[in-house]
Design a protein around this motif. Sequence first.
Motif, PDB file in Angstrom:
ATOM      1  N   LEU A  32       0.827  -1.204   0.000  1.00  0.00           N
ATOM      2  CA  LEU A  32       0.000   0.000   0.000  1.00  0.00           C
ATOM      3  C   LEU A  32       0.864   1.257   0.000  1.00  0.00           C
ATOM      4  O   LEU A  32       0.608   2.212  -0.749  1.00  0.00           O
ATOM      5  CB  LEU A  32      -0.922  -0.011   1.223  1.00  0.00           C
ATOM      6  CG  LEU A  32      -1.743   1.258   1.476  1.00  0.00           C
ATOM      7  CD1 LEU A  32      -2.722   1.498   0.339  1.00  0.00           C
ATOM      8  CD2 LEU A  32      -2.480   1.161   2.806  1.00  0.00           C
ATOM      9  N   ILE A  33       1.877   1.264   0.826  1.00  0.00           N
ATOM     10  CA  ILE A  33       2.743   2.448   0.919  1.00  0.00           C
ATOM     11  C   ILE A  33       3.520   2.654  -0.376  1.00  0.00           C
ATOM     12  O   ILE A  33       3.746   3.795  -0.801  1.00  0.00           O
ATOM     13  CB  ILE A  33       3.674   2.300   2.127  1.00  0.00           C
ATOM     14  CG1 ILE A  33       2.841   2.402   3.416  1.00  0.00           C
ATOM     15  CG2 ILE A  33       4.776   3.360   2.121  1.00  0.00           C
ATOM     16  CD1 ILE A  33       3.619   2.178   4.674  1.00  0.00           C
ATOM     17  N   ARG A  92       3.589   6.060  -2.551  1.00  0.00           N
ATOM     18  CA  ARG A  92       4.816   6.743  -2.969  1.00  0.00           C
ATOM     19  C   ARG A  92       4.861   6.924  -4.481  1.00  0.00           C
ATOM     20  O   ARG A  92       5.370   7.936  -4.975  1.00  0.00           O
ATOM     21  CB  ARG A  92       6.021   5.940  -2.494  1.00  0.00           C
ATOM     22  CG  ARG A  92       6.231   6.006  -0.975  1.00  0.00           C
ATOM     23  CD  ARG A  92       7.299   5.038  -0.523  1.00  0.00           C
ATOM     24  NE  ARG A  92       7.521   5.145   0.924  1.00  0.00           N
ATOM     25  CZ  ARG A  92       8.231   4.276   1.628  1.00  0.00           C
ATOM     26  NH1 ARG A  92       8.783   3.214   1.015  1.00  0.00           N
ATOM     27  NH2 ARG A  92       8.376   4.437   2.931  1.00  0.00           N
ATOM     28  N   ALA A  93       4.332   5.946  -5.206  1.00  0.00           N
ATOM     29  CA  ALA A  93       4.294   6.070  -6.658  1.00  0.00           C
ATOM     30  C   ALA A  93       3.390   7.212  -7.102  1.00  0.00           C
ATOM     31  O   ALA A  93       3.572   7.782  -8.184  1.00  0.00           O
ATOM     32  CB  ALA A  93       3.817   4.757  -7.283  1.00  0.00           C
ATOM     33  N   MET A  94       2.415   7.547  -6.248  1.00  0.00           N
ATOM     34  CA  MET A  94       1.525   8.669  -6.543  1.00  0.00           C
ATOM     35  C   MET A  94       2.131  10.000  -6.106  1.00  0.00           C
ATOM     36  O   MET A  94       1.492  11.040  -6.232  1.00  0.00           O
ATOM     37  CB  MET A  94       0.189   8.459  -5.821  1.00  0.00           C
ATOM     38  CG  MET A  94      -0.576   7.245  -6.307  1.00  0.00           C
ATOM     39  SD  MET A  94      -1.991   6.818  -5.223  1.00  0.00           S
ATOM     40  CE  MET A  94      -2.915   8.340  -5.267  1.00  0.00           C
ATOM     41  N   GLY A  95       3.344   9.962  -5.549  1.00  0.00           N
ATOM     42  CA  GLY A  95       4.012  11.186  -5.126  1.00  0.00           C
ATOM     43  C   GLY A  95       3.830  11.526  -3.664  1.00  0.00           C
ATOM     44  O   GLY A  95       4.252  12.603  -3.223  1.00  0.00           O
ATOM     45  N   CYS A 114      -5.300  11.693   3.260  1.00  0.00           N
ATOM     46  CA  CYS A 114      -4.122  12.564   3.227  1.00  0.00           C
ATOM     47  C   CYS A 114      -3.816  13.007   1.803  1.00  0.00           C
ATOM     48  O   CYS A 114      -3.513  14.177   1.550  1.00  0.00           O
ATOM     49  CB  CYS A 114      -2.924  11.813   3.825  1.00  0.00           C
ATOM     50  SG  CYS A 114      -1.395  12.784   3.859  1.00  0.00           S
ATOM     51  N   VAL A 115      -3.895  12.058   0.849  1.00  0.00           N
ATOM     52  CA  VAL A 115      -3.635  12.391  -0.556  1.00  0.00           C
ATOM     53  C   VAL A 115      -4.664  13.390  -1.075  1.00  0.00           C
ATOM     54  O   VAL A 115      -4.343  14.325  -1.809  1.00  0.00           O
ATOM     55  CB  VAL A 115      -3.639  11.106  -1.409  1.00  0.00           C
ATOM     56  CG1 VAL A 115      -3.572  11.453  -2.895  1.00  0.00           C
ATOM     57  CG2 VAL A 115      -2.477  10.218  -1.017  1.00  0.00           C
ATOM     58  N   ARG A 116      -5.930  13.202  -0.658  1.00  0.00           N
ATOM     59  CA  ARG A 116      -6.994  14.054  -1.184  1.00  0.00           C
ATOM     60  C   ARG A 116      -6.986  15.445  -0.576  1.00  0.00           C
ATOM     61  O   ARG A 116      -7.215  16.438  -1.273  1.00  0.00           O
ATOM     62  CB  ARG A 116      -8.350  13.399  -0.897  1.00  0.00           C
ATOM     63  CG  ARG A 116      -8.621  12.140  -1.694  1.00  0.00           C
ATOM     64  CD  ARG A 116      -9.933  11.514  -1.267  1.00  0.00           C
ATOM     65  NE  ARG A 116     -10.238  10.301  -2.022  1.00  0.00           N
ATOM     66  CZ  ARG A 116     -11.239   9.477  -1.756  1.00  0.00           C
ATOM     67  NH1 ARG A 116     -12.040   9.746  -0.724  1.00  0.00           N
ATOM     68  NH2 ARG A 116     -11.450   8.404  -2.489  1.00  0.00           N
TER      69      ARG A 116
END
Length: 367
Positions: free
Chosen positions: A238-239, A243-246, A279-281
């Motif tokens: 998952l992590i 990380r691949a998404m930045g 967090c990403v959103r």
Amino acid sequence: MNRVDVMVAPVVGALMVGTAALNGVAGPAGYGLLVLSAAALAAHRRHPLHVLAVTSVLAACYVLAVEPEMAATIPALITLASVVRHGHRRAAQVAALGLVAAMTGGYLLSDQPVLAAVKGGFLVMGWFVAAVAMGIALQQADRRALDAEHSREEAALRRAGEERLRIARELHDSLTHTISVIKVQAGVAVHLTSKRGEQASPALLAIQEASGEAMRELRETLEVLRDDTVALARLPELISRMRAMGQEVALTVEGNSRALPASVDQAAFRIVQEALTNCVRHAPGAQASVLVEYGKQEVVVEVSDTGGAAAPGEGLAGGGKGLTGMRERVDALGGRLEAGPAGRGFTVRAWLPVEVTAGLSGKALPA
């Protein structure tokens, strides 16, 4: 107090008193012992050990001081089965041996030969063995009934989970189709507008962008619904995707990692997944950290972020039903959840008990 026991006590009392009257040996003290023993029988389900002690002592007093009559031990026999049913076999064995010895002593005190007294004691032992066997049979019946109840609860929870999954998938398919139509129509409108040399309106571009984002989120939701193998062991995977998404994410594991109950393992993973997604959103560019702490009685998961470019205290908070879903998972397992601002960021921390029994909460985990 059980109504059946209240009815059985006077019946047993009448039987003992009638037998003593036919024998014509018991005096007022003897009848008093029999009546007290029968009266104590009314509470043998609620307080089996106490009633066994009382009935055994009264029966021993009667057979030693009055006559070695088997009818005087009926309350002790009934209570003996109840004690074994509740799992107190050692106490039942001690009481049975004590009463057999008392009956043997009663035969000896009534001037019977030693051999006849010993034979009488062994015959009495057969009744007590039968009472113990009855108690064991009742105990096994209770266990089978309890297992059947647990099986019914598990089957009901499984059917409820399958139904929720089916509804979620159908809803996904319906929404995906509708949003796809909106996205295509918005794309065609933008294309025709640009073909005429005109600039597409901001509202039309926003519709196109929002529909595309909604499609991606629905696909992610369906992927999650189809995946039933989530566990904390998949956190590195998952992590890596995050990380691949930045998204910068650090993982820390404390304590001795070990196998957890499936419901706890799944809930812990989903909480981390939902917190990182929020967090990403809502805090793009923030640095996030994941902590998994294995304790003796519980496992703790914590996800926090630095807030990034988001407003102070926003971070993982997000909107919608993210935190509500986390709290439902934790409550279903009898755990505890804390979520709130931490500096410029946000922190979610969940305590999940390692030992989760069926029916602890009586709730199904959210899909």
